[in-house]
Design a protein around this motif. Sequence first.
Motif, PDB file in Angstrom:
ATOM      1  N   LEU A 147       0.825  -1.212   0.000  1.00 55.18           N
ATOM      2  CA  LEU A 147       0.000   0.000   0.000  1.00 55.18           C
ATOM      3  C   LEU A 147       0.858   1.260   0.000  1.00 55.18           C
ATOM      4  N   THR A 148       2.006   1.202   0.662  1.00 56.87           N
ATOM      5  CA  THR A 148       2.892   2.370   0.746  1.00 56.87           C
ATOM      6  C   THR A 148       3.989   2.364  -0.316  1.00 56.87           C
ATOM      7  N   ASP A 149       4.032   1.311  -1.140  1.00 56.93           N
ATOM      8  CA  ASP A 149       5.099   1.152  -2.137  1.00 56.93           C
ATOM      9  C   ASP A 149       6.470   1.269  -1.469  1.00 56.93           C
ATOM     10  N   SER A 150       6.602   0.611  -0.317  1.00 53.66           N
ATOM     11  CA  SER A 150       7.843   0.687   0.448  1.00 53.66           C
ATOM     12  C   SER A 150       8.582  -0.642   0.356  1.00 53.66           C
ATOM     13  N   GLN A 151       9.464  -0.893   1.293  1.00 51.75           N
ATOM     14  CA  GLN A 151      10.280  -2.101   1.287  1.00 51.75           C
ATOM     15  C   GLN A 151      10.313  -2.704   2.694  1.00 51.75           C
ATOM     16  N   LEU A 152      10.288  -4.037   2.745  1.00 49.43           N
ATOM     17  CA  LEU A 152      10.109  -4.747   4.013  1.00 49.43           C
ATOM     18  C   LEU A 152      11.055  -5.928   4.104  1.00 49.43           C
ATOM     19  N   TYR A 153      11.606  -6.123   5.291  1.00 46.91           N
ATOM     20  CA  TYR A 153      12.490  -7.262   5.595  1.00 46.91           C
ATOM     21  C   TYR A 153      11.887  -7.964   6.801  1.00 46.91           C
ATOM     22  N   VAL A 154      11.444  -9.199   6.613  1.00 50.99           N
ATOM     23  CA  VAL A 154      10.808  -9.964   7.688  1.00 50.99           C
ATOM     24  C   VAL A 154      11.883 -10.792   8.388  1.00 50.99           C
ATOM     25  N   VAL A 155      12.102 -10.518   9.663  1.00 52.88           N
ATOM     26  CA  VAL A 155      13.168 -11.206  10.390  1.00 52.88           C
ATOM     27  C   VAL A 155      12.688 -12.578  10.873  1.00 52.88           C
ATOM     28  N   HIS A 156      13.636 -13.428  11.159  1.00 50.17           N
ATOM     29  CA  HIS A 156      13.460 -14.773  11.742  1.00 50.17           C
ATOM     30  C   HIS A 156      12.170 -15.492  11.336  1.00 50.17           C
ATOM     31  N   VAL A 157      12.045 -15.778  10.055  1.00 54.55           N
ATOM     32  CA  VAL A 157      10.890 -16.538   9.540  1.00 54.55           C
ATOM     33  C   VAL A 157      11.038 -17.990   9.982  1.00 54.55           C
ATOM     34  N   THR A 158       9.970 -18.554  10.550  1.00 53.75           N
ATOM     35  CA  THR A 158      10.065 -19.881  11.157  1.00 53.75           C
ATOM     36  C   THR A 158       9.242 -20.955  10.471  1.00 53.75           C
ATOM     37  N   CYS A 159       8.262 -20.569   9.650  1.00 46.06           N
ATOM     38  CA  CYS A 159       7.243 -21.556   9.275  1.00 46.06           C
ATOM     39  C   CYS A 159       6.718 -21.321   7.872  1.00 46.06           C
ATOM     40  N   ALA A 160       6.019 -22.340   7.380  1.00 44.62           N
ATOM     41  CA  ALA A 160       5.434 -22.269   6.043  1.00 44.62           C
ATOM     42  C   ALA A 160       4.436 -21.125   5.938  1.00 44.62           C
ATOM     43  N   ASP A 161       3.647 -20.892   6.989  1.00 42.29           N
ATOM     44  CA  ASP A 161       2.620 -19.849   6.949  1.00 42.29           C
ATOM     45  C   ASP A 161       3.225 -18.503   6.570  1.00 42.29           C
ATOM     46  N   ALA A 162       4.372 -18.171   7.145  1.00 42.09           N
ATOM     47  CA  ALA A 162       5.016 -16.886   6.868  1.00 42.09           C
ATOM     48  C   ALA A 162       5.821 -16.925   5.573  1.00 42.09           C
ATOM     49  N   ALA A 163       6.563 -18.011   5.363  1.00 40.89           N
ATOM     50  CA  ALA A 163       7.428 -18.089   4.186  1.00 40.89           C
ATOM     51  C   ALA A 163       6.624 -18.009   2.892  1.00 40.89           C
ATOM     52  N   LEU A 164       5.468 -18.638   2.863  1.00 39.42           N
ATOM     53  CA  LEU A 164       4.654 -18.628   1.650  1.00 39.42           C
ATOM     54  C   LEU A 164       4.043 -17.260   1.398  1.00 39.42           C
ATOM     55  N   LYS A 165       3.760 -16.510   2.471  1.00 41.59           N
ATOM     56  CA  LYS A 165       3.271 -15.132   2.300  1.00 41.59           C
ATOM     57  C   LYS A 165       4.362 -14.278   1.641  1.00 41.59           C
ATOM     58  N   ILE A 166       5.600 -14.455   2.076  1.00 41.65           N
ATOM     59  CA  ILE A 166       6.714 -13.700   1.489  1.00 41.65           C
ATOM     60  C   ILE A 166       6.895 -14.076   0.027  1.00 41.65           C
ATOM     61  N   ALA A 167       6.854 -15.374  -0.261  1.00 43.46           N
ATOM     62  CA  ALA A 167       7.005 -15.829  -1.646  1.00 43.46           C
ATOM     63  C   ALA A 167       5.941 -15.216  -2.542  1.00 43.46           C
ATOM     64  N   GLU A 168       4.708 -15.169  -2.058  1.00 42.57           N
ATOM     65  CA  GLU A 168       3.616 -14.615  -2.851  1.00 42.57           C
ATOM     66  C   GLU A 168       3.809 -13.113  -3.058  1.00 42.57           C
ATOM     67  N   GLY A 169       4.236 -12.406  -2.004  1.00 35.47           N
ATOM     68  CA  GLY A 169       4.479 -10.975  -2.143  1.00 35.47           C
ATOM     69  C   GLY A 169       5.557 -10.674  -3.168  1.00 35.47           C
ATOM     70  N   ARG A 170       6.601 -11.484  -3.180  1.00 36.43           N
ATOM     71  CA  ARG A 170       7.686 -11.290  -4.139  1.00 36.43           C
ATOM     72  C   ARG A 170       7.223 -11.598  -5.561  1.00 36.43           C
ATOM     73  N   LYS A 171       6.367 -12.592  -5.710  1.00 41.05           N
ATOM     74  CA  LYS A 171       5.826 -12.898  -7.038  1.00 41.05           C
ATOM     75  C   LYS A 171       5.017 -11.726  -7.584  1.00 41.05           C
ATOM     76  N   GLN A 172       4.415 -10.956  -6.689  1.00 39.87           N
ATOM     77  CA  GLN A 172       3.637  -9.790  -7.094  1.00 39.87           C
ATOM     78  C   GLN A 172       4.521  -8.590  -7.398  1.00 39.87           C
ATOM     79  N   GLY A 173       5.828  -8.746  -7.223  1.00 39.33           N
ATOM     80  CA  GLY A 173       6.752  -7.668  -7.528  1.00 39.33           C
ATOM     81  C   GLY A 173       7.037  -6.730  -6.382  1.00 39.33           C
ATOM     82  N   LEU A 174       6.578  -7.061  -5.178  1.00 36.23           N
ATOM     83  CA  LEU A 174       6.824  -6.204  -4.022  1.00 36.23           C
ATOM     84  C   LEU A 174       8.262  -6.374  -3.532  1.00 36.23           C
ATOM     85  N   ARG A 175       8.787  -5.312  -2.930  1.00 37.70           N
ATOM     86  CA  ARG A 175      10.149  -5.349  -2.390  1.00 37.70           C
ATOM     87  C   ARG A 175      10.098  -5.957  -0.982  1.00 37.70           C
TER      88      ARG A 175
END
Length: 479
Positions: free
Chosen positions: A230-258
């Motif tokens: 929404l802000t066209d910004s950039q995000l770094y998610v620290v200490h990812v532990t699980c599929a629930d979070a990792a798959l959200k990141i993968a999907e966000g990156r597929k959408q071209g988000l930073r």
Amino acid sequence: MKKIIKNGTIVTAAETYTADMMIENGIITTIAVQLDAPDAEIIDASGCYIFPGGIDPHTHLDMPFGGTTTVDDFESGTKAAAFGGTTTIIDFCLTNKGKSLQSAVDTWHTKSQDKAVIDYSFHLMISEINDDVLTELPVIMEHEGITSFKVFMAYKNSFQADDGTLYKTLQTARREGALVMVHAENGDVIEFLIEQALAARQTDPIYHALTRPPELEGEATGRAISLTGLTDSQLYVVHVTCADAALKIAEGRKQGLRIYGETCPQYLVLDQTDLEKPDFEGAKYVWSPPLREKWNQDVLWDCLWNGSLQTIGSDQCSFDFKGQKELGRGDFSKIPNGGPIIEDRFSILYSEGVAKGRISLNQFVSMVSTTSAKLFGMFPQKGTLSIGSDADIVIFDPTVKRTLSAATHHMKVDYSAFEGMEVTGEPVSVLSRGEFVIRDKTFVGTPGSGQYLHRNRFEAPATTELKTMPETELSGGVI
């Protein structure tokens, strides 16, 4: 004095080749075959890899938490990091509401002054956004070279910030050229689950994990990604532990988000059953987010391999078992969160990743060093082996087999999170800006020799298409 490293295999994030390397005045000045100089010290790296020094983007040294303070400070923590192949750390500077950001940075400078044996920098925690903070942030970035901000979405009533604070931080980061980091867990719901568990007299360490389920990490990760888009910004998610979070990141990156993701060695090799160890031993494995069911490890490894996750941090935050972790006997919520990881980050990723064929040598270098250098404004000064770069170098023997143990580690903490684990590979010698910190597995550095790093503003690294594993089913979808 000039140094020439000979007979080793140079490995960067992009290349693997055999050559000699000359170091002068702390900088790599020449890389060529059969270098020679009559006035140079010759370092024989026969049979070894020559890696760029590791960059640990996630440490907590001399940090107060839960009524106590981490036992490893900037001297013992950076010494242990050096033994483990790390030559640069970025520590988290905690702030207090109502006080200036500069006062927090000054506190962290005091903690680290004359102690660090390797180079270091700080991330800055953002707990509130108001006119004073918005005015001060650009000044801090310019004068201190701090270009990454941390927002906690968990630890209600202590560190947790609200969504408005995160949103405004993302807006500010987009405008000023900074990278926003999040601890992604739904702190409000976690607080409610903790209250329920304690009311039901569920007090053992395992309930630390059960009151912080992976769904709440996934939900918070997705929420942070949505606000980033929404802000066209950039995000770094620290200490990812699980599929629930990792798959959200993968999907966000597929959408071209930073969007960028970090995991840690503990989540790759330990699992939730460690918190069930008897006689309160499970308290040694209490950190947040918690360890997950073992099957999540395969998902994390796949996400490292295919580029959905990019970096490995330690989340170093060591508390003694005796006297500190024991504060939570009878109430898991009072166990100080954190573990001793800084020394073993590099070797565990090599042993479990490269030696077992899960990742390549070049991916290893990218994960432990190069990508963090790029994301956090240190490349190419740090994170690679090229002419003009700092001579931060690890001479690594890939053939050694050894057992990790508190009896042999170099941290002050009284236990090892990886006690009895056999690993393949070991740093033999480590140089920081051309000077030995570790030589032939012996510490020869000097407290205070580490330099504070002013980092550049965020520039998104070039992206590559995600690799695909058509046959690999992951929880929630296929990457």
